[in-house]
Enzyme design. Structure first.
Site, mmCIF file in Angstrom:
data_model
loop_
_atom_site.group_PDB
_atom_site.id
_atom_site.type_symbol
_atom_site.label_atom_id
_atom_site.label_comp_id
_atom_site.label_asym_id
_atom_site.label_seq_id
_atom_site.Cartn_x
_atom_site.Cartn_y
_atom_site.Cartn_z
ATOM 1 N N HIS A 1 9.664 -0.489 8.664
ATOM 2 C CA HIS A 1 8.674 -1.571 8.821
ATOM 3 C C HIS A 1 8.697 -2.532 7.612
ATOM 4 C CE1 HIS A 1 6.896 0.725 12.138
ATOM 5 N NE2 HIS A 1 6.698 1.764 11.351
ATOM 6 N N ASP A 2 8.414 -1.988 6.434
ATOM 7 C CA ASP A 2 8.245 -2.856 5.257
ATOM 8 C C ASP A 2 9.590 -3.362 4.720
ATOM 9 O OD1 ASP A 2 5.361 -0.975 3.942
ATOM 10 O OD2 ASP A 2 5.607 -2.286 5.679
ATOM 11 N N VAL B 1 2.741 -6.213 2.912
ATOM 12 C CA VAL B 1 3.256 -5.147 3.796
ATOM 13 C C VAL B 1 2.213 -4.036 3.963
ATOM 14 C CG1 VAL B 1 5.706 -5.613 3.392
ATOM 15 C CG2 VAL B 1 4.473 -4.073 1.836
ATOM 16 N N ASP C 1 6.833 1.502 2.208
ATOM 17 C CA ASP C 1 6.592 0.538 1.120
ATOM 18 C C ASP C 1 7.511 0.854 -0.064
ATOM 19 O OD1 ASP C 1 3.980 1.161 2.603
ATOM 20 O OD2 ASP C 1 3.471 -0.716 1.622
ATOM 21 N N ASP D 1 0.855 -1.208 0.000
ATOM 22 C CA ASP D 1 0.000 0.000 0.000
ATOM 23 C C ASP D 1 0.889 1.255 0.000
ATOM 24 O OD1 ASP D 1 -0.760 0.583 3.527
ATOM 25 O OD2 ASP D 1 0.946 -0.481 2.628
HETATM 26 O O1 RIB Z 1 2.475 -0.033 10.958
HETATM 27 C C1 RIB Z 1 3.353 0.089 9.862
HETATM 28 C C2 RIB Z 1 2.692 -0.354 8.596
HETATM 29 O O2 RIB Z 1 1.597 0.491 8.293
HETATM 30 C C3 RIB Z 1 3.637 -0.240 7.380
HETATM 31 O O3 RIB Z 1 3.319 -1.245 6.449
HETATM 32 C C4 RIB Z 1 3.301 1.101 6.803
HETATM 33 O O4 RIB Z 1 3.534 1.171 5.402
HETATM 34 C C5 RIB Z 1 1.830 1.169 7.069
HETATM 35 O O5 RIB Z 1 1.183 0.465 6.017
HETATM 36 CA CA CA Z 2 2.863 -0.656 4.080
#
Ligand code: RIB
Ligand code: CA
Length: 309
Positions: free
Chosen positions: A245-246, A134, A16, A11
């Site tokens: 995160h991703d 993700v 991402d 997303d």
């Molecule tokens: O909490 C982090 C996630 O939420 C990540 O995938 C970020 O891109 C959002 O989608």
């Molecule tokens: Ca994401």
């Protein structure tokens, strides 16, 4: 070399963007396609962002499939709560989902739905395909519902989502991707497929700091756009760190040994004040390997290495 086949369900979304560039660059991955979900922005914006990034990276041969808008839990919350949720995601990812501008796309999405593509690829490459969601898990859950045999066909799911032993980031209970569609998350986490869960337990702490201007030093197109993105995030949002995160989720496919995993059963609370909470119960025979620790220094160095390939 036998490359690992993946589908990145995404997303885009600032972090991402880094994960997509990793998947495009890694010599060890065979990126079969991008499937798009709503989440950080509307499905229209996340689709456009993916197509624009592929155009910018000169990788328009990578197919893009539009998926579901994701529940965005609109059905489950009051209009006021949903407005608050939307302002939360705009604050983090900007109005269009990205804090950096990209060229207009020179390609469009393919003409089959993301769920169809996931099912077809899993059947075509039985036992080989790794799904890497993700964003909210809506597309994955819809694919499982439409074709239950995915449980046998999909090698594993490496997902970004959840928070087992740490607080959430949308509410104190819920992490964003799970919060957007907890029912989908429950369906995926209880599917029986081998899952590696990269939750906030390992992704929030692994971040690029504002002062780490040398984290990405190269002049490749990918490194330049990421530096532009990080500078804009640090200069315009008041944040001093950018959580990976991703990117960590893509890294978990390539170098799982950088992460400490523990087997759990994981369920998701889908109503009440703890809406979107991922509840983990230690179970050595559990199907969900939860990342509970990470070598942050090595993980960041590896991500930078892949982005500079
Ligand atoms: O909490 C982090 C996630 O939420 C990540 O995938 C970020 O891109 C959002 O989608
Ligand atoms: Ca994401």
């Amino acid at each position: 070399m036998n490359k690992t086949k993946i589908i990145l369900d995404t997303d885009p979304g600032n972090d991402d963007l880094l994960a997509i560039i990793m998947a495009l660059k890694s010599e060890l991955l065979d990126l079969r396609g991008l499937t798009i979900v709503g989440g950080n922005a509307s499905i229209e914006h996340t689709t456009g962002n993916a197509l624009s990034l592929l155009t910018y990276m000169d990788r328009i041969e990578v197919p893009v499939y539009v998926g579901d808008a994701s529940a965005l839990n609109e059905a489950s919350t009051s209009p006021e709560e949903f407005e608050e949720f939307k302002s939360h995601r705009i604050e983090i990812h900007g109005e269009t989902g990205l804090h950096v501008s990209l060229p207009n796309p020179s390609i469009g999405p393919r003409n089959i739905h993301a769920v169809e593509f996931i099912i077809e690829e899993a059947e075509r490459h039985k036992g080989e395909l790794i799904l890497v969601p993700v964003g909210p898990l809506t597309n994955i859950a819809l694919a499982l519902k439409k074709q239950p045999r995915l449980v046998d066909w999909v090698k594993s799911i490496n997902l970004m989502g959840g928070a087992v032993n740490v607080p959430g980031n949308v509410t104190k209970y819920a992490e964003f991707n799970i919060y957007c569609d907890p029912e989908a998350a429950n369906a995926v986490l209880s599917s029986g497929i081998d899952i590696k869960m990269c939750g906030l337990d390992i992704t929030r702490v692994t971040s690029v700091k504002k002062e780490e201007t040398d984290w990405l030093a190269g002049n490749s197109a990918g490194e330049k756009i990421i530096r532009r993105l990080l500078n804009t995030v640090f200069e315009t949002t008041g944040r001093n760190s950018f959580s990976l995160h991703d990117p960590i989720t893509v890294l978990s496919v390539l170098y799982p040994e950088l992460i400490d995993w523990k087997e759990y059963d994981v369920s998701v609370i889908c109503e009440g004040s703890q809406f979107g909470k991922t509840v983990g119960t230690l179970n050595p025979n559990g199907c969900v390997s939860v990342g509970i620790g990470i070598d942050q220094v090595l993980a960041k160095a590896k991500i930078a290495e892949i982005l500079s390939e």
